[in-house]
Design a protein around this motif. Structure first.
Motif, PDB file in Angstrom:
ATOM      1  N   ASN A  25      -5.353 -10.683  43.788  1.00 29.27           N
ATOM      2  CA  ASN A  25      -5.637 -10.168  45.128  1.00 29.27           C
ATOM      3  C   ASN A  25      -4.382  -9.740  45.879  1.00 29.27           C
ATOM      4  N   HIS A  26      -3.250 -10.261  45.463  1.00 30.64           N
ATOM      5  CA  HIS A  26      -1.984  -9.852  46.067  1.00 30.64           C
ATOM      6  C   HIS A  26      -0.963  -9.666  44.960  1.00 30.64           C
ATOM      7  N   HIS A  27      -0.319  -8.518  44.967  1.00 32.93           N
ATOM      8  CA  HIS A  27       0.715  -8.200  43.978  1.00 32.93           C
ATOM      9  C   HIS A  27       2.035  -8.023  44.727  1.00 32.93           C
ATOM     10  N   PRO A  28       3.130  -8.598  44.220  1.00 33.53           N
ATOM     11  CA  PRO A  28       4.397  -8.519  44.945  1.00 33.53           C
ATOM     12  C   PRO A  28       4.908  -7.096  45.190  1.00 33.53           C
ATOM     13  N   LEU A  29       4.578  -6.155  44.329  1.00 35.06           N
ATOM     14  CA  LEU A  29       5.024  -4.772  44.519  1.00 35.06           C
ATOM     15  C   LEU A  29       3.939  -3.869  45.084  1.00 35.06           C
ATOM     16  N   LEU A  30       2.687  -4.080  44.653  1.00 29.78           N
ATOM     17  CA  LEU A  30       1.581  -3.219  45.080  1.00 29.78           C
ATOM     18  C   LEU A  30       0.943  -3.669  46.382  1.00 29.78           C
ATOM     19  N   GLY A  31       1.212  -4.900  46.784  1.00 29.85           N
ATOM     20  CA  GLY A  31       0.661  -5.413  48.038  1.00 29.85           C
ATOM     21  C   GLY A  31      -0.748  -5.950  47.872  1.00 29.85           C
ATOM     22  N   GLU A  32      -1.524  -5.867  48.954  1.00 30.37           N
ATOM     23  CA  GLU A  32      -2.886  -6.398  48.972  1.00 30.37           C
ATOM     24  C   GLU A  32      -3.852  -5.467  48.244  1.00 30.37           C
ATOM     25  N   MET A  33      -4.755  -6.058  47.505  1.00 32.59           N
ATOM     26  CA  MET A  33      -5.818  -5.312  46.844  1.00 32.59           C
ATOM     27  C   MET A  33      -7.023  -5.371  47.781  1.00 32.59           C
ATOM     28  N   ASP A  34      -7.193  -4.350  48.598  1.00 33.60           N
ATOM     29  CA  ASP A  34      -8.191  -4.409  49.671  1.00 33.60           C
ATOM     30  C   ASP A  34      -9.339  -3.422  49.498  1.00 33.60           C
ATOM     31  N   LYS A  35      -9.756  -3.191  48.260  1.00 36.93           N
ATOM     32  CA  LYS A  35     -10.909  -2.319  48.037  1.00 36.93           C
ATOM     33  C   LYS A  35     -12.197  -3.051  48.413  1.00 36.93           C
ATOM     34  N   LYS A  36     -13.244  -2.284  48.651  1.00 36.49           N
ATOM     35  CA  LYS A  36     -14.551  -2.819  49.019  1.00 36.49           C
ATOM     36  C   LYS A  36     -15.176  -3.584  47.846  1.00 36.49           C
ATOM     37  N   VAL A  37     -15.674  -4.792  48.124  1.00 38.95           N
ATOM     38  CA  VAL A  37     -16.364  -5.596  47.115  1.00 38.95           C
ATOM     39  C   VAL A  37     -17.801  -5.100  47.007  1.00 38.95           C
ATOM     40  N   ILE A  38     -18.241  -4.814  45.767  1.00 41.84           N
ATOM     41  CA  ILE A  38     -19.593  -4.308  45.534  1.00 41.84           C
ATOM     42  C   ILE A  38     -20.276  -5.144  44.456  1.00 41.84           C
ATOM     43  N   PHE A  94     -22.868  -5.314  40.987  1.00 36.87           N
ATOM     44  CA  PHE A  94     -23.354  -4.594  39.817  1.00 36.87           C
ATOM     45  C   PHE A  94     -23.942  -5.631  38.873  1.00 36.87           C
ATOM     46  N   THR A  95     -24.622  -5.191  37.819  1.00 39.66           N
ATOM     47  CA  THR A  95     -25.145  -6.151  36.849  1.00 39.66           C
ATOM     48  C   THR A  95     -24.577  -5.835  35.466  1.00 39.66           C
ATOM     49  N   TYR A  96     -24.398  -6.893  34.693  1.00 40.10           N
ATOM     50  CA  TYR A  96     -23.998  -6.766  33.298  1.00 40.10           C
ATOM     51  C   TYR A  96     -24.920  -7.649  32.476  1.00 40.10           C
ATOM     52  N   ASN A  97     -25.661  -7.036  31.566  1.00 40.32           N
ATOM     53  CA  ASN A  97     -26.667  -7.752  30.763  1.00 40.32           C
ATOM     54  C   ASN A  97     -27.609  -8.563  31.658  1.00 40.32           C
ATOM     55  N   GLY A  98     -27.954  -7.993  32.807  1.00 36.33           N
ATOM     56  CA  GLY A  98     -28.897  -8.613  33.717  1.00 36.33           C
ATOM     57  C   GLY A  98     -28.303  -9.623  34.681  1.00 36.33           C
ATOM     58  N   GLU A  99     -27.018  -9.954  34.526  1.00 35.64           N
ATOM     59  CA  GLU A  99     -26.365 -10.921  35.407  1.00 35.64           C
ATOM     60  C   GLU A  99     -25.715 -10.183  36.576  1.00 35.64           C
ATOM     61  N   LYS A 100     -26.009 -10.636  37.795  1.00 35.82           N
ATOM     62  CA  LYS A 100     -25.441  -9.992  38.975  1.00 35.82           C
ATOM     63  C   LYS A 100     -23.987 -10.452  39.148  1.00 35.82           C
ATOM     64  N   LEU A 101     -23.090  -9.471  39.269  1.00 36.38           N
ATOM     65  CA  LEU A 101     -21.661  -9.742  39.401  1.00 36.38           C
ATOM     66  C   LEU A 101     -21.088  -8.936  40.555  1.00 36.38           C
ATOM     67  N   GLN A 102     -19.831  -9.203  40.877  1.00 32.52           N
ATOM     68  CA  GLN A 102     -19.140  -8.442  41.906  1.00 32.52           C
ATOM     69  C   GLN A 102     -17.850  -7.862  41.350  1.00 32.52           C
ATOM     70  N   GLY A 103     -17.493  -6.702  41.866  1.00 32.56           N
ATOM     71  CA  GLY A 103     -16.252  -6.040  41.490  1.00 32.56           C
ATOM     72  C   GLY A 103     -15.749  -5.235  42.671  1.00 32.56           C
ATOM     73  N   LEU A 104     -14.664  -4.525  42.463  1.00 35.18           N
ATOM     74  CA  LEU A 104     -14.104  -3.690  43.511  1.00 35.18           C
ATOM     75  C   LEU A 104     -14.490  -2.238  43.280  1.00 35.18           C
ATOM     76  N   GLU A 105     -14.971  -1.601  44.319  1.00 35.07           N
ATOM     77  CA  GLU A 105     -15.421  -0.216  44.212  1.00 35.07           C
ATOM     78  C   GLU A 105     -14.308   0.669  43.652  1.00 35.07           C
ATOM     79  N   GLY A 106     -14.650   1.432  42.624  1.00 36.49           N
ATOM     80  CA  GLY A 106     -13.721   2.385  42.050  1.00 36.49           C
ATOM     81  C   GLY A 106     -12.833   1.857  40.937  1.00 36.49           C
ATOM     82  N   GLU A 107     -12.787   0.547  40.759  1.00 34.13           N
ATOM     83  CA  GLU A 107     -11.973   0.029  39.657  1.00 34.13           C
ATOM     84  C   GLU A 107     -12.700   0.309  38.343  1.00 34.13           C
ATOM     85  N   PRO A 108     -11.983   0.390  37.231  1.00 34.43           N
ATOM     86  CA  PRO A 108     -12.664   0.606  35.950  1.00 34.43           C
ATOM     87  C   PRO A 108     -13.650  -0.526  35.647  1.00 34.43           C
TER      88      PRO A 108
END
Length: 111
Positions: free
Chosen positions: A8-21, A23-37
């Motif tokens: 969530n925090h990188h010393p060079l890149l700073g804060e990772m502040d993308k929107k949390v969204i 999604f499901t994987y094999n039917g399990e509801k999960l969360q990720g950051l919008e736009g990340e691979p």
């Protein structure tokens, strides 16, 4: 629920502040950051196996991470097979473990 492996925090890149969204994987509801691979979102949720090898059935996951090898392919509802390392995550995506491709000689999916 297991703790996320996400940085969530990188010393060079700073804060990772993308929107949390969600999604499901094999039917399990999960969360990720919008736009990340998709692969990154799955790895952050402790998911390493993305598909199975066509012949041996051995586990396959993220390998090259830059779209050359096709090892990370997953099934994306409405899109078919996509490379998880290149496909951006969007709200509500339904993702499944990648299916085996047909055998090049027989045309059948071997079990």
């Amino acid at each position: 629920m297991r703790k996320s492996l996400r940085i969530n925090h990188h010393p060079l890149l700073g804060e990772m502040d993308k929107k949390v969204i969600s999604f499901t994987y094999n039917g399990e509801k999960l969360q990720g950051l919008e736009g990340e691979p998709i692969a990154v979102a799955l790895l952050a949720n402790h998911i390493r196996i993305l598909r199975r090898h066509e012949e041996s059935g051995s586990a396959r996951g993220l390998y090259c991470g830059i779209g050359h090898c096709m090892e990370c392919r997953v099934e994306l509802l409405g899109k078919g097979q996509v490379r998880a390392c290149l496909t951006p995550l969007k709200e509500g995506m339904e993702i499944r473990e990648g299916s085996r491709l047909p055998n090049a000689i027989t045309g059948r999916v071997d079990s």
